[in-house]
Scaffold this motif. Structure first.
Motif, PDB file in Angstrom:
ATOM      1  N   GLY A 268       0.822  -1.211   0.000  1.00 25.86           N
ATOM      2  CA  GLY A 268       0.000   0.000   0.000  1.00 25.86           C
ATOM      3  C   GLY A 268       0.852   1.256   0.000  1.00 25.86           C
ATOM      4  O   GLY A 268       0.583   2.218  -0.716  1.00 25.86           O
ATOM      5  N   LEU A 269       1.909   1.248   0.845  1.00 20.41           N
ATOM      6  CA  LEU A 269       2.829   2.392   0.886  1.00 20.41           C
ATOM      7  C   LEU A 269       3.499   2.615  -0.465  1.00 20.41           C
ATOM      8  O   LEU A 269       3.632   3.746  -0.935  1.00 20.41           O
ATOM      9  CB  LEU A 269       3.899   2.162   1.959  1.00 20.41           C
ATOM     10  N   ASN A 270       3.921   1.527  -1.086  1.00 20.36           N
ATOM     11  CA  ASN A 270       4.573   1.629  -2.390  1.00 20.36           C
ATOM     12  C   ASN A 270       3.629   2.234  -3.423  1.00 20.36           C
ATOM     13  O   ASN A 270       4.022   3.094  -4.226  1.00 20.36           O
ATOM     14  CB  ASN A 270       5.021   0.242  -2.847  1.00 20.36           C
ATOM     15  N   SER A 271       2.372   1.803  -3.393  1.00 20.35           N
ATOM     16  CA  SER A 271       1.363   2.337  -4.324  1.00 20.35           C
ATOM     17  C   SER A 271       1.138   3.826  -4.092  1.00 20.35           C
ATOM     18  O   SER A 271       1.067   4.617  -5.038  1.00 20.35           O
ATOM     19  CB  SER A 271       0.054   1.565  -4.151  1.00 20.35           C
ATOM     20  N   MET A 272       1.027   4.217  -2.838  1.00 19.88           N
ATOM     21  CA  MET A 272       0.810   5.632  -2.494  1.00 19.88           C
ATOM     22  C   MET A 272       1.983   6.494  -2.935  1.00 19.88           C
ATOM     23  O   MET A 272       1.806   7.579  -3.510  1.00 19.88           O
ATOM     24  CB  MET A 272       0.589   5.770  -0.979  1.00 19.88           C
ATOM     25  N   ILE A 273       3.208   6.016  -2.678  1.00 21.96           N
ATOM     26  CA  ILE A 273       4.400   6.788  -3.045  1.00 21.96           C
ATOM     27  C   ILE A 273       4.510   6.917  -4.558  1.00 21.96           C
ATOM     28  O   ILE A 273       4.857   7.978  -5.085  1.00 21.96           O
ATOM     29  CB  ILE A 273       5.667   6.137  -2.445  1.00 21.96           C
ATOM     30  N   ASN A 274       4.173   5.835  -5.290  1.00 31.36           N
ATOM     31  CA  ASN A 274       4.200   5.894  -6.753  1.00 31.36           C
ATOM     32  C   ASN A 274       3.196   6.900  -7.292  1.00 31.36           C
ATOM     33  O   ASN A 274       3.494   7.653  -8.231  1.00 31.36           O
ATOM     34  CB  ASN A 274       3.905   4.504  -7.342  1.00 31.36           C
ATOM     35  N   GLU A 275       1.993   6.923  -6.695  1.00 34.07           N
ATOM     36  CA  GLU A 275       0.980   7.881  -7.130  1.00 34.07           C
ATOM     37  C   GLU A 275       1.409   9.313  -6.818  1.00 34.07           C
ATOM     38  O   GLU A 275       1.196  10.221  -7.612  1.00 34.07           O
ATOM     39  CB  GLU A 275      -0.366   7.578  -6.458  1.00 34.07           C
ATOM     40  N   LEU A 276       1.999   9.503  -5.656  1.00 35.72           N
ATOM     41  CA  LEU A 276       2.475  10.831  -5.285  1.00 35.72           C
ATOM     42  C   LEU A 276       3.553  11.302  -6.254  1.00 35.72           C
ATOM     43  O   LEU A 276       3.555  12.449  -6.703  1.00 35.72           O
ATOM     44  CB  LEU A 276       3.016  10.807  -3.851  1.00 35.72           C
ATOM     45  N   PHE A 277       4.475  10.404  -6.592  1.00 36.54           N
ATOM     46  CA  PHE A 277       5.541  10.736  -7.536  1.00 36.54           C
ATOM     47  C   PHE A 277       4.951  11.090  -8.898  1.00 36.54           C
ATOM     48  O   PHE A 277       5.355  12.062  -9.542  1.00 36.54           O
ATOM     49  CB  PHE A 277       6.504   9.561  -7.661  1.00 36.54           C
TER      50      PHE A 277
ATOM     51  N   THR B  69     -15.368   6.269   4.160  1.00 36.47           N
ATOM     52  CA  THR B  69     -15.251   4.829   4.354  1.00 36.47           C
ATOM     53  C   THR B  69     -13.945   4.283   3.819  1.00 36.47           C
ATOM     54  O   THR B  69     -13.536   3.189   4.167  1.00 36.47           O
ATOM     55  CB  THR B  69     -16.419   4.093   3.660  1.00 36.47           C
ATOM     56  N   SER B  70     -13.277   5.035   2.965  1.00 37.58           N
ATOM     57  CA  SER B  70     -12.012   4.552   2.398  1.00 37.58           C
ATOM     58  C   SER B  70     -10.804   5.174   3.068  1.00 37.58           C
ATOM     59  O   SER B  70      -9.680   4.882   2.711  1.00 37.58           O
ATOM     60  CB  SER B  70     -11.967   4.842   0.896  1.00 37.58           C
ATOM     61  N   ARG B  71     -10.993   6.027   4.009  1.00 37.87           N
ATOM     62  CA  ARG B  71      -9.870   6.729   4.648  1.00 37.87           C
ATOM     63  C   ARG B  71      -8.923   5.745   5.323  1.00 37.87           C
ATOM     64  O   ARG B  71      -7.731   5.991   5.441  1.00 37.87           O
ATOM     65  CB  ARG B  71     -10.417   7.754   5.657  1.00 37.87           C
ATOM     66  N   THR B  72      -9.448   4.624   5.755  1.00 37.80           N
ATOM     67  CA  THR B  72      -8.595   3.665   6.451  1.00 37.80           C
ATOM     68  C   THR B  72      -7.827   2.767   5.486  1.00 37.80           C
ATOM     69  O   THR B  72      -6.984   1.993   5.905  1.00 37.80           O
ATOM     70  CB  THR B  72      -9.443   2.779   7.389  1.00 37.80           C
ATOM     71  N   GLU B  73      -8.114   2.839   4.194  1.00 36.17           N
ATOM     72  CA  GLU B  73      -7.409   1.996   3.242  1.00 36.17           C
ATOM     73  C   GLU B  73      -5.996   2.504   3.045  1.00 36.17           C
ATOM     74  O   GLU B  73      -5.784   3.639   2.664  1.00 36.17           O
ATOM     75  CB  GLU B  73      -8.145   1.981   1.894  1.00 36.17           C
ATOM     76  N   THR B  74      -5.030   1.643   3.270  1.00 35.13           N
ATOM     77  CA  THR B  74      -3.640   2.078   3.165  1.00 35.13           C
ATOM     78  C   THR B  74      -3.181   2.240   1.737  1.00 35.13           C
ATOM     79  O   THR B  74      -2.177   2.880   1.477  1.00 35.13           O
ATOM     80  CB  THR B  74      -2.722   1.055   3.866  1.00 35.13           C
ATOM     81  N   ASN B  75      -3.897   1.643   0.774  1.00 32.86           N
ATOM     82  CA  ASN B  75      -3.488   1.777  -0.623  1.00 32.86           C
ATOM     83  C   ASN B  75      -4.262   2.863  -1.353  1.00 32.86           C
ATOM     84  O   ASN B  75      -4.230   2.938  -2.573  1.00 32.86           O
ATOM     85  CB  ASN B  75      -3.644   0.439  -1.358  1.00 32.86           C
ATOM     86  N   SER B  76      -4.994   3.669  -0.613  1.00 33.15           N
ATOM     87  CA  SER B  76      -5.760   4.759  -1.216  1.00 33.15           C
ATOM     88  C   SER B  76      -5.116   6.095  -0.883  1.00 33.15           C
ATOM     89  O   SER B  76      -5.135   6.530   0.265  1.00 33.15           O
ATOM     90  CB  SER B  76      -7.205   4.725  -0.687  1.00 33.15           C
ATOM     91  N   SER B  77      -4.534   6.722  -1.890  1.00 37.52           N
ATOM     92  CA  SER B  77      -3.838   7.997  -1.653  1.00 37.52           C
ATOM     93  C   SER B  77      -4.740   9.202  -1.856  1.00 37.52           C
ATOM     94  O   SER B  77      -4.410  10.309  -1.434  1.00 37.52           O
ATOM     95  CB  SER B  77      -2.641   8.119  -2.604  1.00 37.52           C
ATOM     96  N   GLY B  78      -5.886   8.998  -2.532  1.00 38.66           N
ATOM     97  CA  GLY B  78      -6.750  10.140  -2.832  1.00 38.66           C
ATOM     98  C   GLY B  78      -6.236  10.974  -3.984  1.00 38.66           C
ATOM     99  O   GLY B  78      -6.714  12.068  -4.213  1.00 38.66           O
ATOM    100  N   LEU B  79      -5.254  10.446  -4.733  1.00 39.56           N
ATOM    101  CA  LEU B  79      -4.666  11.184  -5.858  1.00 39.56           C
ATOM    102  C   LEU B  79      -5.124  10.651  -7.208  1.00 39.56           C
ATOM    103  O   LEU B  79      -4.847  11.265  -8.236  1.00 39.56           O
ATOM    104  CB  LEU B  79      -3.132  11.121  -5.794  1.00 39.56           C
ATOM    105  N   GLY B  80      -5.824   9.512  -7.211  1.00 37.67           N
ATOM    106  CA  GLY B  80      -6.195   8.862  -8.468  1.00 37.67           C
ATOM    107  C   GLY B  80      -6.953   9.765  -9.417  1.00 37.67           C
ATOM    108  O   GLY B  80      -6.581   9.914 -10.588  1.00 37.67           O
ATOM    109  N   LEU B  81      -8.028  10.401  -8.944  1.00 34.68           N
ATOM    110  CA  LEU B  81      -8.843  11.249  -9.811  1.00 34.68           C
ATOM    111  C   LEU B  81      -8.159  12.575 -10.114  1.00 34.68           C
ATOM    112  O   LEU B  81      -8.399  13.174 -11.162  1.00 34.68           O
ATOM    113  CB  LEU B  81     -10.218  11.482  -9.179  1.00 34.68           C
ATOM    114  N   SER B  82      -7.297  13.040  -9.200  1.00 34.55           N
ATOM    115  CA  SER B  82      -6.507  14.248  -9.481  1.00 34.55           C
ATOM    116  C   SER B  82      -5.539  13.983 -10.622  1.00 34.55           C
ATOM    117  O   SER B  82      -5.321  14.842 -11.487  1.00 34.55           O
ATOM    118  CB  SER B  82      -5.728  14.681  -8.232  1.00 34.55           C
ATOM    119  N   ILE B  83      -4.947  12.779 -10.631  1.00 36.75           N
ATOM    120  CA  ILE B  83      -4.056  12.379 -11.725  1.00 36.75           C
ATOM    121  C   ILE B  83      -4.837  12.302 -13.034  1.00 36.75           C
ATOM    122  O   ILE B  83      -4.386  12.772 -14.079  1.00 36.75           O
ATOM    123  CB  ILE B  83      -3.387  11.029 -11.398  1.00 36.75           C
TER     124      ILE B  83
END
Length: 364
Positions: free
Chosen positions: A189-198, A317-331
């Motif tokens: 999940g962390l790896n996914s979040m960091i990749n999306e942030l990058f 309801t998704s705030r607790t998901e560790t693989n959800s960065s909230g950047l998907g739709l912004s991307i």
């Protein structure tokens, strides 16, 4: 911006008017003095020494008077411009004291008006630049805050399970596998979040360039529809696609357009009501290809729909998901903008609808 040398013309015109006024004054003086100059006694007086002195004095007085008329008329003519120059000077000081964004009145159509317009434009643009820099600074602070928040939970979990492993050792194989499984899930999940942030950071860089090439958008979409039909079935969902085109050419970065479609389809999978139908429509409208994706959801409210493209915005309801960065739709939004397209979201009842528009290069 107005062009020309209207200010020069105005000053030349002021000189001409002043000269005309001076010549008119000469004419008036000659008419007034004519009866005296034709008098015989006057001629005898002029012939004397005293008469010469008086004549020279009167001539000098006339010259001074004519110069006075010229200068007076010229000052009267240019005074309006001088006042405007003074006004511009005061407004520039006002901008210096009160900050950019202030504007001044533009009078006339000459070079002074151009100067005023230039100062106004500069003031407004510098104000916009300041606001943009402030927004960038706020966005940077928000980014740090949100990243810190979203990384803290999985990191805390990982640290906790590592501590448990250290305390309990490796004697219980079942417990060991459970702990390592959780740690692996958190790390993924962390790896996914960091990749999306990058990726998001890279997409918002000013020097971003796309590898644009002509592609058949419909062929690409049909491939993804086939792939996600299987994925949805495995998650208790079904996908119904209505594609009204055989082909449609667009100029795009293939990798990034695939990311847009994948993010939208993944988003529908994540937020759709279990065992519901997700509907996809594709058609051409004027010079654009349109894709609409509808799904039922209970995780968003109608008043929240305008926020779905915000960075780090996630349903509660998704705030607790560790693989959800909230950047998907912004991307998604950023990639679409880079392709000169548009993406919108709407909600009616419990059905959320995303509409994607991309310019086509088809001749028809």
């Amino acid at each position: 911006m107005r062009k020309g040398k209207k200010l020069t013309t105005y000053f030349i015109w002021s000189i001409v008017v002043s000269l005309v006024a001076m010549l008119a004054s000469v004419n008036v003086m000659l008419k007034l003095t004519y009866p005296f100059t034709t008098n015989i006694q006057f001629e005898d007086f002029i012939s004397s020494k005293l008469g010469n002195v008086v004549l020279i004095s009167v001539a000098l007085l006339y010259i001074l008077l004519l110069l006075g008329v010229f200068i007076g008329v010229f000052i009267l003519m240019v005074n309006r411009k001088v006042k405007y120059i003074r006004y511009i000077s005061e407004e520039v000081k006002n901008i210096e004291l009160n900050g950019f964004g202030q504007t001044m009145e533009v009078r006339g159509q000459d070079e002074l008006a151009q100067l005023s317009e230039g100062i106004n434009t500069m003031s407004v643009k510098l104000k916009e630049k300041q606001e943009k820099e402030r927004q960038i600074e706020n966005a940077k602070n928000e980014l740090i805050t949100n990243v810190s928040h979203d990384l803290r939970t999985p990191l805390t979990s990982i640290i906790g399970y590592v501590s448990l492993l250290k305390q309990n050792g490796f004697h219980d194989k079942e417990q060991f596998e459970e702990y390592t499984s959780v740690i692996e899930r958190r790390l993924q999940g962390l790896n996914s979040m960091i990749n999306e942030l990058f990726e998001y950071t890279k997409l918002n860089a000013s020097e971003i360039t796309l590898s644009l090439e002509p592609i058949d958008f419909i062929a690409l979409l049909q491939h993804l529809v086939y792939e996600y039909t299987v994925i949805y079935l495995n998650n208790g969902l079904s996908l119904e696609a209505q594609i009204d085109l055989d082909h449609c050419m667009i100029k795009a970065d293939v990798e990034k357009i695939i990311r847009v479609l994948q993010n939208l389809l993944d988003n529908a999978k994540k937020y759709a009501v279990p065992e519901s139908v997700i509907r996809l429509y594709a058609y051409k409208e004027k010079e654009e290809v349109v894709v609409r994706l509808d799904n039922r959801t209970k995780q968003l409210k109608e008043e929240e729909i305008h926020r779905v493209f915000e960075r780090f915005y996630k349903g509660d309801t998704s705030r607790t998901e560790t693989n959800s960065s909230g950047l998907g739709l912004s991307i998604v939004k950023r990639i679409v903008e880079l392709h000169h397209g548009e993406i919108m979201a709407a909600m009616e009842g419990d059905v959320i609808s995303f509409q994607l528009r991309i310019p086509t290069i088809d001749k028809k």
